[in-house]
Design a protein around this motif. Sequence first.
Motif, short mmCIF file in Angstrom:
data_model
loop_
_atom_site.label_atom_id
_atom_site.label_comp_id
_atom_site.label_asym_id
_atom_site.label_seq_id
_atom_site.Cartn_x
_atom_site.Cartn_y
_atom_site.Cartn_z
N GLU A 144 -4.63 -18.57 20.85
CA GLU A 144 -5.07 -19.21 19.61
C GLU A 144 -6.38 -18.63 19.07
O GLU A 144 -6.51 -18.34 17.89
N LYS A 194 -7.21 -16.63 15.61
CA LYS A 194 -8.29 -17.01 14.69
C LYS A 194 -9.20 -15.84 14.40
O LYS A 194 -9.58 -15.58 13.26
N GLU A 217 0.91 -15.71 13.11
CA GLU A 217 1.15 -16.66 14.20
C GLU A 217 2.63 -16.76 14.57
O GLU A 217 2.97 -17.30 15.60
#
Lengths: 164, 164
Positions: B6, B10, B40
């Motif tokens: 994650e 980002k 993603e």
Amino acid sequence: MIINKESLLKERIAQIAQQLRERGYRVTPQRMAIVQAVLESSEHPTAEEVYRKVSDSFPMLSLATVYKTLEMLKTLGEIVEIPVKGQVHYESNLRPHVHLICERCHKVMDWGEEIVPPIPKETIESSGFYPRYYLVEVHGLCSQCQSESNSVPEADKPRGNPGA
Amino acid sequence: MIINKESLLKERIAQIAQQLRERGYRVTPQRMAIVQAVLESSEHPTAEEVYRKVSDSFPMLSLATVYKTLEMLKTLGEIVEIPVKGQVHYESNLRPHVHLICERCHKVMDWGEEIVPPIPKETIESSGFYPRYYLVEVHGLCSQCQSESNSVPEADKPRGNPGA
DNA sequence: TTAACTGCAAATGCTTTGCATCGAT
DNA sequence: ATCGATGCAAAGCATTTGCAGTTAA
């Protein structure tokens, strides 16, 4: 007895003609001309390119017939599709090999070397996927497009801040 | 400090935003939502699929904007196109790996194994071609389509002589 | 403020399809 | 004499483009 490329091609075409008859397809002059054009080309032609080539001997040929015949050859498992930038190229060499695909002119070239990276078929099958054929695609710029790469404007970049 | 998927995502998105500003592109909410959606996803979405996903948060979004943003990401070198059967899928993992492409449902899956067959970049360059990235494409049938393969009629076969 | 971006709609380009006629079997 | 194949034109569909209004910088 010498077996050259030409006689192998002839043989393969004859086998396809026989397969057509066995499966209830008809063997027409257009069809066989298209078959020959695709199989004898090592340049991964598009439908349009096959059409132009065969048109020399069959001026009445229609593009739709080319598409239908290529679809038929796909169904027979004699060729595979290589989609590149909105156009499909056709490949009649079903052995694993390497394609060099130019991002600028979209040509599909075979890499000279015959060596192919081994893909462990069994390992792939164990994942549940049934593999039919595989290819390596190297994307980049062909030699011609490298030297010409200054002569064509880049894609729609914004104009501002060209330096920073 | 734990670096998970994650936070890597980002970070990559932040880098892209910065790159946009440096190059004079504008950082709009639509754009960044599209960027995130493509990066993603590990499912190699089509433009249409990206559009549907982002539409949840941006009901006014237009498909044209999705196409334009994907084009921009291509220009930046952040994604590459994977054309499959008349539709382009987008790939954000630029490291060489293996794609399993289903001939029936046209899904593009990553092969679990991270191993990639080595392509000797130098040898390719010596042929005059400048390689940018490469992928292995294994074409065949995914597990789901194998079990369903009886439920859908085959392509336009002729009806005659089904046996011989 | 202003030039790039968005969303819409129209256009493009490759491929497929429908159908009347033709021709391989 | 059949019935599949051909050729034409129209349709289909993913993608691109033009433009007026909007918005990030």
